[in-house]
Write a protein that holds these residues in place. Sequence first.
Motif, PDB file in Angstrom:
ATOM      1  N   LEU A  24       0.824  -1.215   0.000  1.00  0.00           N
ATOM      2  CA  LEU A  24       0.000   0.000   0.000  1.00  0.00           C
ATOM      3  C   LEU A  24       0.855   1.261   0.000  1.00  0.00           C
ATOM      4  CD1 LEU A  24      -2.869  -0.949   2.488  1.00  0.00           C
ATOM      5  CD2 LEU A  24      -3.015  -0.737  -0.002  1.00  0.00           C
ATOM      6  N   VAL A  25       1.882   1.286   0.841  1.00  0.00           N
ATOM      7  CA  VAL A  25       2.733   2.471   0.949  1.00  0.00           C
ATOM      8  C   VAL A  25       3.526   2.667  -0.341  1.00  0.00           C
ATOM      9  CG1 VAL A  25       4.720   3.467   2.154  1.00  0.00           C
ATOM     10  CG2 VAL A  25       2.844   2.460   3.454  1.00  0.00           C
ATOM     11  N   ASP A  26       4.037   1.588  -0.924  1.00  0.00           N
ATOM     12  CA  ASP A  26       4.774   1.707  -2.183  1.00  0.00           C
ATOM     13  C   ASP A  26       3.900   2.264  -3.293  1.00  0.00           C
ATOM     14  OD1 ASP A  26       7.044   0.729  -0.972  1.00  0.00           O
ATOM     15  OD2 ASP A  26       6.937  -1.268  -1.909  1.00  0.00           O
ATOM     16  N   HIS A  27       2.621   1.890  -3.284  1.00  0.00           N
ATOM     17  CA  HIS A  27       1.732   2.350  -4.359  1.00  0.00           C
ATOM     18  C   HIS A  27       1.121   3.725  -4.078  1.00  0.00           C
ATOM     19  CE1 HIS A  27      -0.642   1.790  -7.963  1.00  0.00           C
ATOM     20  NE2 HIS A  27      -1.653   2.323  -7.311  1.00  0.00           N
ATOM     21  N   TYR A  28       0.616   3.927  -2.863  1.00  0.00           N
ATOM     22  CA  TYR A  28      -0.127   5.153  -2.550  1.00  0.00           C
ATOM     23  C   TYR A  28       0.658   6.158  -1.709  1.00  0.00           C
ATOM     24  CZ  TYR A  28      -4.305   2.722  -4.218  1.00  0.00           C
ATOM     25  OH  TYR A  28      -5.219   2.056  -4.990  1.00  0.00           O
ATOM     26  N   GLY A  29       1.512   5.698  -0.813  1.00  0.00           N
ATOM     27  CA  GLY A  29       2.223   6.585   0.093  1.00  0.00           C
ATOM     28  C   GLY A  29       1.429   6.822   1.369  1.00  0.00           C
ATOM     29  N   PHE A  30       2.145   7.238   2.413  1.00  0.00           N
ATOM     30  CA  PHE A  30       1.510   7.461   3.710  1.00  0.00           C
ATOM     31  C   PHE A  30       0.484   8.594   3.674  1.00  0.00           C
ATOM     32  CE2 PHE A  30       5.313   5.253   5.393  1.00  0.00           C
ATOM     33  CZ  PHE A  30       4.673   4.299   6.165  1.00  0.00           C
ATOM     34  N   THR A  32      -1.532   9.648   1.268  1.00  0.00           N
ATOM     35  CA  THR A  32      -2.806   9.212   0.682  1.00  0.00           C
ATOM     36  C   THR A  32      -3.520   8.237   1.612  1.00  0.00           C
ATOM     37  OG1 THR A  32      -1.962   9.561  -1.547  1.00  0.00           O
ATOM     38  CG2 THR A  32      -3.875   8.115  -1.325  1.00  0.00           C
ATOM     39  N   LEU A  33      -2.770   7.336   2.237  1.00  0.00           N
ATOM     40  CA  LEU A  33      -3.394   6.405   3.179  1.00  0.00           C
ATOM     41  C   LEU A  33      -4.050   7.164   4.328  1.00  0.00           C
ATOM     42  CD1 LEU A  33      -0.778   3.510   3.360  1.00  0.00           C
ATOM     43  CD2 LEU A  33      -2.991   3.517   2.204  1.00  0.00           C
ATOM     44  N   TYR A  34      -3.357   8.177   4.839  1.00  0.00           N
ATOM     45  CA  TYR A  34      -3.964   8.968   5.916  1.00  0.00           C
ATOM     46  C   TYR A  34      -5.206   9.709   5.411  1.00  0.00           C
ATOM     47  CZ  TYR A  34      -4.905  12.432   9.432  1.00  0.00           C
ATOM     48  OH  TYR A  34      -5.554  13.206  10.357  1.00  0.00           O
ATOM     49  N   ALA A  35      -5.126  10.255   4.217  1.00  0.00           N
ATOM     50  CA  ALA A  35      -6.253  11.021   3.671  1.00  0.00           C
ATOM     51  C   ALA A  35      -7.507  10.155   3.523  1.00  0.00           C
ATOM     52  CB  ALA A  35      -5.870  11.625   2.318  1.00  0.00           C
ATOM     53  N   TYR A  36      -7.341   8.906   3.135  1.00  0.00           N
ATOM     54  CA  TYR A  36      -8.494   8.026   2.942  1.00  0.00           C
ATOM     55  C   TYR A  36      -8.930   7.303   4.209  1.00  0.00           C
ATOM     56  CZ  TYR A  36      -8.981   8.574  -2.053  1.00  0.00           C
ATOM     57  OH  TYR A  36      -9.245   9.093  -3.286  1.00  0.00           O
ATOM     58  N   LEU A  37      -7.981   6.939   5.047  1.00  0.00           N
ATOM     59  CA  LEU A  37      -8.309   6.101   6.197  1.00  0.00           C
ATOM     60  C   LEU A  37      -8.388   6.859   7.518  1.00  0.00           C
ATOM     61  CD1 LEU A  37      -6.097   3.052   5.216  1.00  0.00           C
ATOM     62  CD2 LEU A  37      -8.573   3.289   4.985  1.00  0.00           C
ATOM     63  N   ASN A  38      -7.762   8.039   7.575  1.00  0.00           N
ATOM     64  CA  ASN A  38      -7.791   8.875   8.775  1.00  0.00           C
ATOM     65  C   ASN A  38      -7.317   8.098  10.017  1.00  0.00           C
ATOM     66  OD1 ASN A  38      -8.135  11.287  10.107  1.00  0.00           O
ATOM     67  ND2 ASN A  38     -10.273  10.889  10.607  1.00  0.00           N
ATOM     68  N   ILE A  39      -6.199   7.392   9.850  1.00  0.00           N
ATOM     69  CA  ILE A  39      -5.578   6.663  10.948  1.00  0.00           C
ATOM     70  C   ILE A  39      -4.256   7.359  11.233  1.00  0.00           C
ATOM     71  CG2 ILE A  39      -4.667   4.455  11.741  1.00  0.00           C
ATOM     72  CD1 ILE A  39      -6.626   3.090   9.809  1.00  0.00           C
ATOM     73  N   ASN A  40      -4.084   7.807  12.456  1.00  0.00           N
ATOM     74  CA  ASN A  40      -2.967   8.669  12.815  1.00  0.00           C
ATOM     75  C   ASN A  40      -1.590   8.047  12.578  1.00  0.00           C
ATOM     76  OD1 ASN A  40      -2.253  11.258  13.668  1.00  0.00           O
ATOM     77  ND2 ASN A  40      -1.793  10.498  15.720  1.00  0.00           N
ATOM     78  N   CYS A  41      -1.467   6.723  12.601  1.00  0.00           N
ATOM     79  CA  CYS A  41      -0.149   6.104  12.400  1.00  0.00           C
ATOM     80  C   CYS A  41       0.392   6.378  11.001  1.00  0.00           C
ATOM     81  CB  CYS A  41      -0.188   4.605  12.676  1.00  0.00           C
ATOM     82  SG  CYS A  41      -1.115   3.616  11.496  1.00  0.00           S
ATOM     83  N   PHE A  42      -0.471   6.826  10.076  1.00  0.00           N
ATOM     84  CA  PHE A  42      -0.028   7.162   8.722  1.00  0.00           C
ATOM     85  C   PHE A  42       0.344   8.642   8.601  1.00  0.00           C
ATOM     86  CE2 PHE A  42      -3.092   3.628   7.510  1.00  0.00           C
ATOM     87  CZ  PHE A  42      -2.108   2.664   7.529  1.00  0.00           C
ATOM     88  N   LYS A  43       0.149   9.409   9.675  1.00  0.00           N
ATOM     89  CA  LYS A  43       0.427  10.838   9.633  1.00  0.00           C
ATOM     90  C   LYS A  43       1.604  11.231  10.530  1.00  0.00           C
ATOM     91  CE  LYS A  43      -1.645  15.350  10.286  1.00  0.00           C
ATOM     92  NZ  LYS A  43      -2.770  16.104  10.755  1.00  0.00           N
ATOM     93  N   THR A  44       1.583  10.786  11.761  1.00  0.00           N
ATOM     94  CA  THR A  44       2.585  11.197  12.732  1.00  0.00           C
ATOM     95  C   THR A  44       3.774  10.241  12.690  1.00  0.00           C
ATOM     96  OG1 THR A  44       0.794  12.005  14.125  1.00  0.00           O
ATOM     97  CG2 THR A  44       2.942  11.763  15.162  1.00  0.00           C
ATOM     98  N   ASN A  45       4.919  10.737  12.213  1.00  0.00           N
ATOM     99  CA  ASN A  45       6.140   9.925  12.081  1.00  0.00           C
ATOM    100  C   ASN A  45       5.859   8.556  11.459  1.00  0.00           C
ATOM    101  OD1 ASN A  45       7.713  11.944  13.324  1.00  0.00           O
ATOM    102  ND2 ASN A  45       7.109  11.186  15.340  1.00  0.00           N
ATOM    103  N   PRO A  46       5.302   8.534  10.262  1.00  0.00           N
ATOM    104  CA  PRO A  46       4.886   7.247   9.694  1.00  0.00           C
ATOM    105  C   PRO A  46       6.078   6.371   9.291  1.00  0.00           C
ATOM    106  CG  PRO A  46       4.644   8.975   8.062  1.00  0.00           C
ATOM    107  CD  PRO A  46       5.041   9.644   9.353  1.00  0.00           C
ATOM    108  N   SER A  47       5.946   5.107   9.567  1.00  0.00           N
ATOM    109  CA  SER A  47       6.885   4.094   9.090  1.00  0.00           C
ATOM    110  C   SER A  47       6.126   2.778   9.039  1.00  0.00           C
ATOM    111  CB  SER A  47       8.102   3.974  10.006  1.00  0.00           C
ATOM    112  OG  SER A  47       7.752   3.345  11.215  1.00  0.00           O
ATOM    113  N   ILE A  48       6.637   1.860   8.251  1.00  0.00           N
ATOM    114  CA  ILE A  48       5.998   0.550   8.157  1.00  0.00           C
ATOM    115  C   ILE A  48       6.010  -0.127   9.534  1.00  0.00           C
ATOM    116  CG2 ILE A  48       6.157  -1.767   7.143  1.00  0.00           C
ATOM    117  CD1 ILE A  48       5.279   0.256   5.077  1.00  0.00           C
ATOM    118  N   GLU A  49       7.149  -0.079  10.204  1.00  0.00           N
ATOM    119  CA  GLU A  49       7.296  -0.769  11.486  1.00  0.00           C
ATOM    120  C   GLU A  49       6.323  -0.230  12.538  1.00  0.00           C
ATOM    121  OE1 GLU A  49       9.963   0.636   9.808  1.00  0.00           O
ATOM    122  OE2 GLU A  49      10.573  -1.274   8.926  1.00  0.00           O
TER     123      GLU A  49
END
Length: 139
Positions: A24-30, A32-49
């Motif tokens: 997901l991150v490779d295709h859309y980026g953090f 876009t994921l935050y914009a659609y899902l509104n989950i904070n882990c994709f906004k604040t210091n995002p990383s896969i881990e």
Amino acid sequence: MNDEINYTNNPLHGLGLQDLLTQLVDHYGFETLYAYLNINCFKTNPSIESSVKFLKKTEWAREKVEIFYLYKYKNLPRVSSEQFALPPRKRIIPEGQTPREPAELSLEDAERVREKQAQKAAEHGKTKHYQNSKPDRYW
């Protein structure tokens, strides 16, 4: 054993959360994921881990990401009413339905979707009537 056969008809079967997020991150980026899902882990210091760590602890967020993966990234048709109540990993994709190219998403589109959802929520709130909001008599 029958359950195992059914689950193989789901693109999530055998896919780990880290691999799912990486795709997901490779295709859309953090962003876009935050914009659609509104989950904070994709906004604040995002990383896969850190996202994997959060999503493993938070079932509602993990299911939201898995639904996004199935119906935006894998671009599967809408789920049947029988399957809707099931968690994404337990859904069975009907024979003949195969993943398609990922949906093209934009930040502008995400904003329109959010506005539409907010409007529906506001309309729902206006029509909601609370019965027995006040007691018939006070003691």
